[in-house]
Design a protein around this motif. Structure first.
Motif, PDB file in Angstrom:
ATOM      1  N   THR A 241      -7.337  -9.790  -2.146  1.00 27.51           N
ATOM      2  CA  THR A 241      -6.802 -10.122  -0.825  1.00 27.51           C
ATOM      3  C   THR A 241      -7.872  -9.887   0.225  1.00 27.51           C
ATOM      4  O   THR A 241      -8.567  -8.869   0.197  1.00 27.51           O
ATOM      5  CB  THR A 241      -5.565  -9.255  -0.504  1.00 27.51           C
ATOM      6  N   ILE A 242      -8.002 -10.858   1.124  1.00 36.39           N
ATOM      7  CA  ILE A 242      -8.942 -10.705   2.241  1.00 36.39           C
ATOM      8  C   ILE A 242      -8.154 -10.579   3.537  1.00 36.39           C
ATOM      9  O   ILE A 242      -7.094 -11.174   3.699  1.00 36.39           O
ATOM     10  CB  ILE A 242      -9.965 -11.859   2.317  1.00 36.39           C
ATOM     11  N   ASN A 243      -8.695  -9.784   4.443  1.00 35.91           N
ATOM     12  CA  ASN A 243      -8.079  -9.533   5.737  1.00 35.91           C
ATOM     13  C   ASN A 243      -8.916 -10.234   6.791  1.00 35.91           C
ATOM     14  O   ASN A 243     -10.076  -9.868   7.006  1.00 35.91           O
ATOM     15  CB  ASN A 243      -8.007  -8.025   5.991  1.00 35.91           C
TER      16      ASN A 243
ATOM     17  N   TRP B 285      -3.688  -4.079  -1.147  1.00 37.65           N
ATOM     18  CA  TRP B 285      -5.145  -4.170  -1.193  1.00 37.65           C
ATOM     19  C   TRP B 285      -5.602  -5.188  -0.169  1.00 37.65           C
ATOM     20  O   TRP B 285      -4.981  -6.243  -0.018  1.00 37.65           O
ATOM     21  CB  TRP B 285      -5.616  -4.644  -2.563  1.00 37.65           C
ATOM     22  N   ALA B 286      -6.692  -4.912   0.521  1.00 37.68           N
ATOM     23  CA  ALA B 286      -7.295  -5.899   1.411  1.00 37.68           C
ATOM     24  C   ALA B 286      -8.724  -5.493   1.713  1.00 37.68           C
ATOM     25  O   ALA B 286      -9.031  -4.314   1.872  1.00 37.68           O
ATOM     26  CB  ALA B 286      -6.508  -6.043   2.706  1.00 37.68           C
ATOM     27  N   ALA B 287      -9.570  -6.510   1.755  1.00 34.69           N
ATOM     28  CA  ALA B 287     -10.977  -6.311   2.098  1.00 34.69           C
ATOM     29  C   ALA B 287     -11.315  -7.183   3.304  1.00 34.69           C
ATOM     30  O   ALA B 287     -10.791  -8.298   3.431  1.00 34.69           O
ATOM     31  CB  ALA B 287     -11.866  -6.692   0.916  1.00 34.69           C
TER      32      ALA B 287
ATOM     33  N   VAL C 261      -6.422   0.386  -1.513  1.00 35.90           N
ATOM     34  CA  VAL C 261      -7.174   0.495  -0.265  1.00 35.90           C
ATOM     35  C   VAL C 261      -6.955  -0.779   0.544  1.00 35.90           C
ATOM     36  O   VAL C 261      -7.206  -1.884   0.060  1.00 35.90           O
ATOM     37  CB  VAL C 261      -8.688   0.683  -0.531  1.00 35.90           C
ATOM     38  N   PHE C 262      -6.495  -0.608   1.762  1.00 37.86           N
ATOM     39  CA  PHE C 262      -6.286  -1.712   2.690  1.00 37.86           C
ATOM     40  C   PHE C 262      -7.241  -1.503   3.855  1.00 37.86           C
ATOM     41  O   PHE C 262      -7.091  -0.547   4.614  1.00 37.86           O
ATOM     42  CB  PHE C 262      -4.841  -1.731   3.189  1.00 37.86           C
ATOM     43  N   ARG C 263      -8.233  -2.363   3.970  1.00 38.75           N
ATOM     44  CA  ARG C 263      -9.217  -2.259   5.053  1.00 38.75           C
ATOM     45  C   ARG C 263      -8.852  -3.220   6.184  1.00 38.75           C
ATOM     46  O   ARG C 263      -8.389  -4.336   5.937  1.00 38.75           O
ATOM     47  CB  ARG C 263     -10.618  -2.594   4.545  1.00 38.75           C
TER      48      ARG C 263
END
Length: 154
Positions: free
Chosen positions: A130-132, A56-58, A20-22
């Motif tokens: 990972t953070i976006n 992946w990114a949150a 999931v990439f947000r």
């Protein structure tokens, strides 16, 4: 800030996990300078590393601490929490701990400021953290507050 070299955190995904990439969330202009300073601080300590791509990114949320500083919190509740295997290690009950302490005369108090950020994450799990941000993608190399289901490996 120190780092624990005794163990590393390993995140285990359930078998049905899907990446999931947000998208990033907007950060208020009034705190963008403080957020950038905190990102730079975490980069200089090796807690964050920039990445060009991640499956992946949150998104992040900037939270002002009581002392006025900014804490960057990743919103992993968007999806990562739902696919992490829970850690099944049985924690002791407070009553059992207090019973074992009966008769003790020496106690200590530890200040574990930023304790999560002192625990390394194994290389294979870092992509999950990972953070976006509006400054790009970053991966945590150390544990970030709020992650559940962590396993420790030597």
């Amino acid at each position: 800030m120190g780092i624990s070299n005794k163990t590393k955190v390993q995140l285990m995904l359930r078998g049905d996990a899907k990446t999931v990439f947000r998208p990033k969330r907007p950060v208020a202009y009034s705190v963008q300078g403080a957020v950038e300073e905190e990102i730079q601080r975490l980069l200089s300590l090796g807690i964050l590393k920039p990445v060009d791509h991640s499956d992946w990114a949150a998104p992040i949320v900037a939270v002002r601490k009581p002392n006025g500083q900014i804490r960057i919190c990743a919103d992993f509740s968007t999806d990562l929490y739902n696919v992490l295997e829970p850690n099944q290690y049985p924690l002791p009950l407070p009553e059992d701990i207090f019973t074992k302490m009966a008769g003790c005369i020496i106690f200590s108090h530890l200040d574990l400021s930023n304790v999560y950020l002192q625990v390394a994450v194994d290389q294979q799990s870092q992509h999950l953290l990972t953070i976006n941000t509006y400054k790009g993608l970053f991966q945590y190399t150390r544990l970030t507050p709020g992650i559940k289901g962590v396993l420790f490996s030597s």
